[in-house]
Design an enzyme around this catalytic site. Structure first.
Site, PDB file in Angstrom:
ATOM      1  CD  GLU A  15      -3.351   0.077   0.314  1.00  0.00           C
ATOM      2  OE1 GLU A  15      -2.964   1.036  -0.277  1.00  0.00           O
ATOM      3  OE2 GLU A  15      -4.485  -0.391   0.292  1.00  0.00           O
ATOM      4  NE  ARG A  99      -5.867  -3.045   8.893  1.00  0.00           N
ATOM      5  CZ  ARG A  99      -5.418  -2.568   7.933  1.00  0.00           C
ATOM      6  NH1 ARG A  99      -4.639  -1.359   8.107  1.00  0.00           N
ATOM      7  NH2 ARG A  99      -5.691  -3.063   6.716  1.00  0.00           N
ATOM      8  CG  ASN A 101      -6.852   1.550   5.501  1.00  0.00           C
ATOM      9  OD1 ASN A 101      -5.923   0.644   5.383  1.00  0.00           O
ATOM     10  ND2 ASN A 101      -7.482   1.586   4.027  1.00  0.00           N
ATOM     11  CG  ASN A 147      -8.857   2.681   0.793  1.00  0.00           C
ATOM     12  OD1 ASN A 147      -7.642   2.753   0.946  1.00  0.00           O
ATOM     13  ND2 ASN A 147      -9.546   1.286   0.809  1.00  0.00           N
ATOM     14  CG  ASP A 198      -7.244   0.038  -2.147  1.00  0.00           C
ATOM     15  OD1 ASP A 198      -6.676   0.512  -1.243  1.00  0.00           O
ATOM     16  OD2 ASP A 198      -6.924  -1.382  -1.789  1.00  0.00           O
TER      17      ASP A 198
END
Length: 292
Positions: A15, A99, A101, A147, A198
């Site tokens: 990522e 969590r 991101n 995202n 994403d």
């Protein structure tokens, strides 16, 4: 246009590529393995740092010595020289199923990053802003999977997506205060092949680039939301994009080797690779640094 594997590192969940224009280095992360990588534009001089948890994103700090990183338990400061991580703030200390991101900085040095439900099912997450004075502000609620945060070149628009809504949103952005307002649908994502929005970036022409994870496509949208082009990648689980290289004309693409949940599909032999795309004739913009 040409697509090549730059590094066959088999990141479990690659990522967040970040190009450092000052040092001419590319950073990227492995979210699940808790690791930050750095390499040259051609993939040499690879090194890595471990962080104390799963990592969702990072931004380089203005002093050049480290980065702010979003981990499963809050925001931390990573020192590249020592490898130490210092906890800055955990905005969700009582939530065991979320969590932090994806995240990006604006050109005033603020870091925006959102949290996600680890099962990617319920709207348990939120979007946060970390200011250069290290204060943390919640700016959006009810997110399943944060995202694609990024900013238009004129600093007037903030883009963001909750992956499983099937939409990318645009907000009016006030660079002076860091406030977002007037949320509207920028594009509706084509999820007919099982894909979802994403990681993303914005190029020098103001177009929004998005990785369509599980569908293996990259999409470029004009500022009015029109789909300008699509690129089919060699793997299905592409996760994020960032322009870099000496002339900011190379598109770096991360991918995952193993899906985070069993309901997501497998992939081919190049899964988990870091890719580079050349010959696009398009340039990116320098990635801002965190001001704290």
């Amino acid at each position: 246009m040409q697509i090549d594997v730059l590094l066959d590192v088999k990141t479990t969940l690659g990522e967040g590529p970040v190009w450092d224009v000052e040092q001419q280095r590319l950073y990227f992360i492995d979210s699940m393995d808790g690791r930050v990588f750095r390499c040259t534009a051609d993939g040499t001089e690879l090194r890595a740092w471990d962080v104390p948890g799963k990592i969702g994103s990072m931004a380089l700090r203005k002093d050049g010595k480290g980065a702010i990183v979003s981990l499963d338990k809050g925001f931390w400061l990573l020192d590249f020289a020592t490898g130490d991580c210092e906890l800055l703030h955990d905005p969700e200390p009582d939530m065991d199923t979320t969590r932090i991101n994806d995240g990006k900085c604006d050109r005033a040095g603020r870091f925006f990053a959102g949290s996600m439900d680890t099962m990617e099912e319920g709207p348990k997450g939120a979007l946060y802003r970390v200011d250069p004075d290290l204060s943390v502000t919640r700016v959006e609620d009810g997110i399943i999977c944060s995202n694609g945060p990024c900013f238009s070149p004129d600093d007037k628009t903030f883009y963001f997506t909750d992956t499983w809504t099937g939409e990318v949103w645009a907000y009016d952005y006030d660079i002076a205060s860091g406030a977002i307002s007037n949320r509207r649908t920028f594009v509706k994502v084509d999820t007919s092949n099982g894909g979802a929005a994403d990681g993303a970036t914005v190029d020098a022409e103001g177009c929004y680039w998005m990785a369509l994870v599980y569908d293996g496509r990259l999409c470029r949208f004009a500022p009015d939301g029109t789909l300008e082009r699509e690129i089919q990648m060699p793997v299905k689980k592409v996760t994020s994009v960032q322009f870099g290289g000496p002339d900011l004309d190379v598109l770096y693409v991360t991918s995952m080797a193993k899906p985070p949940l069993p309901r997501f599909p497998g992939d081919g032999v190049q899964r988990g690779s870091l890719f580079k795309i050349t010959g696009l004739g398009i340039k990116g913009v320098p990635e801002p640094r965190f001001g704290g």
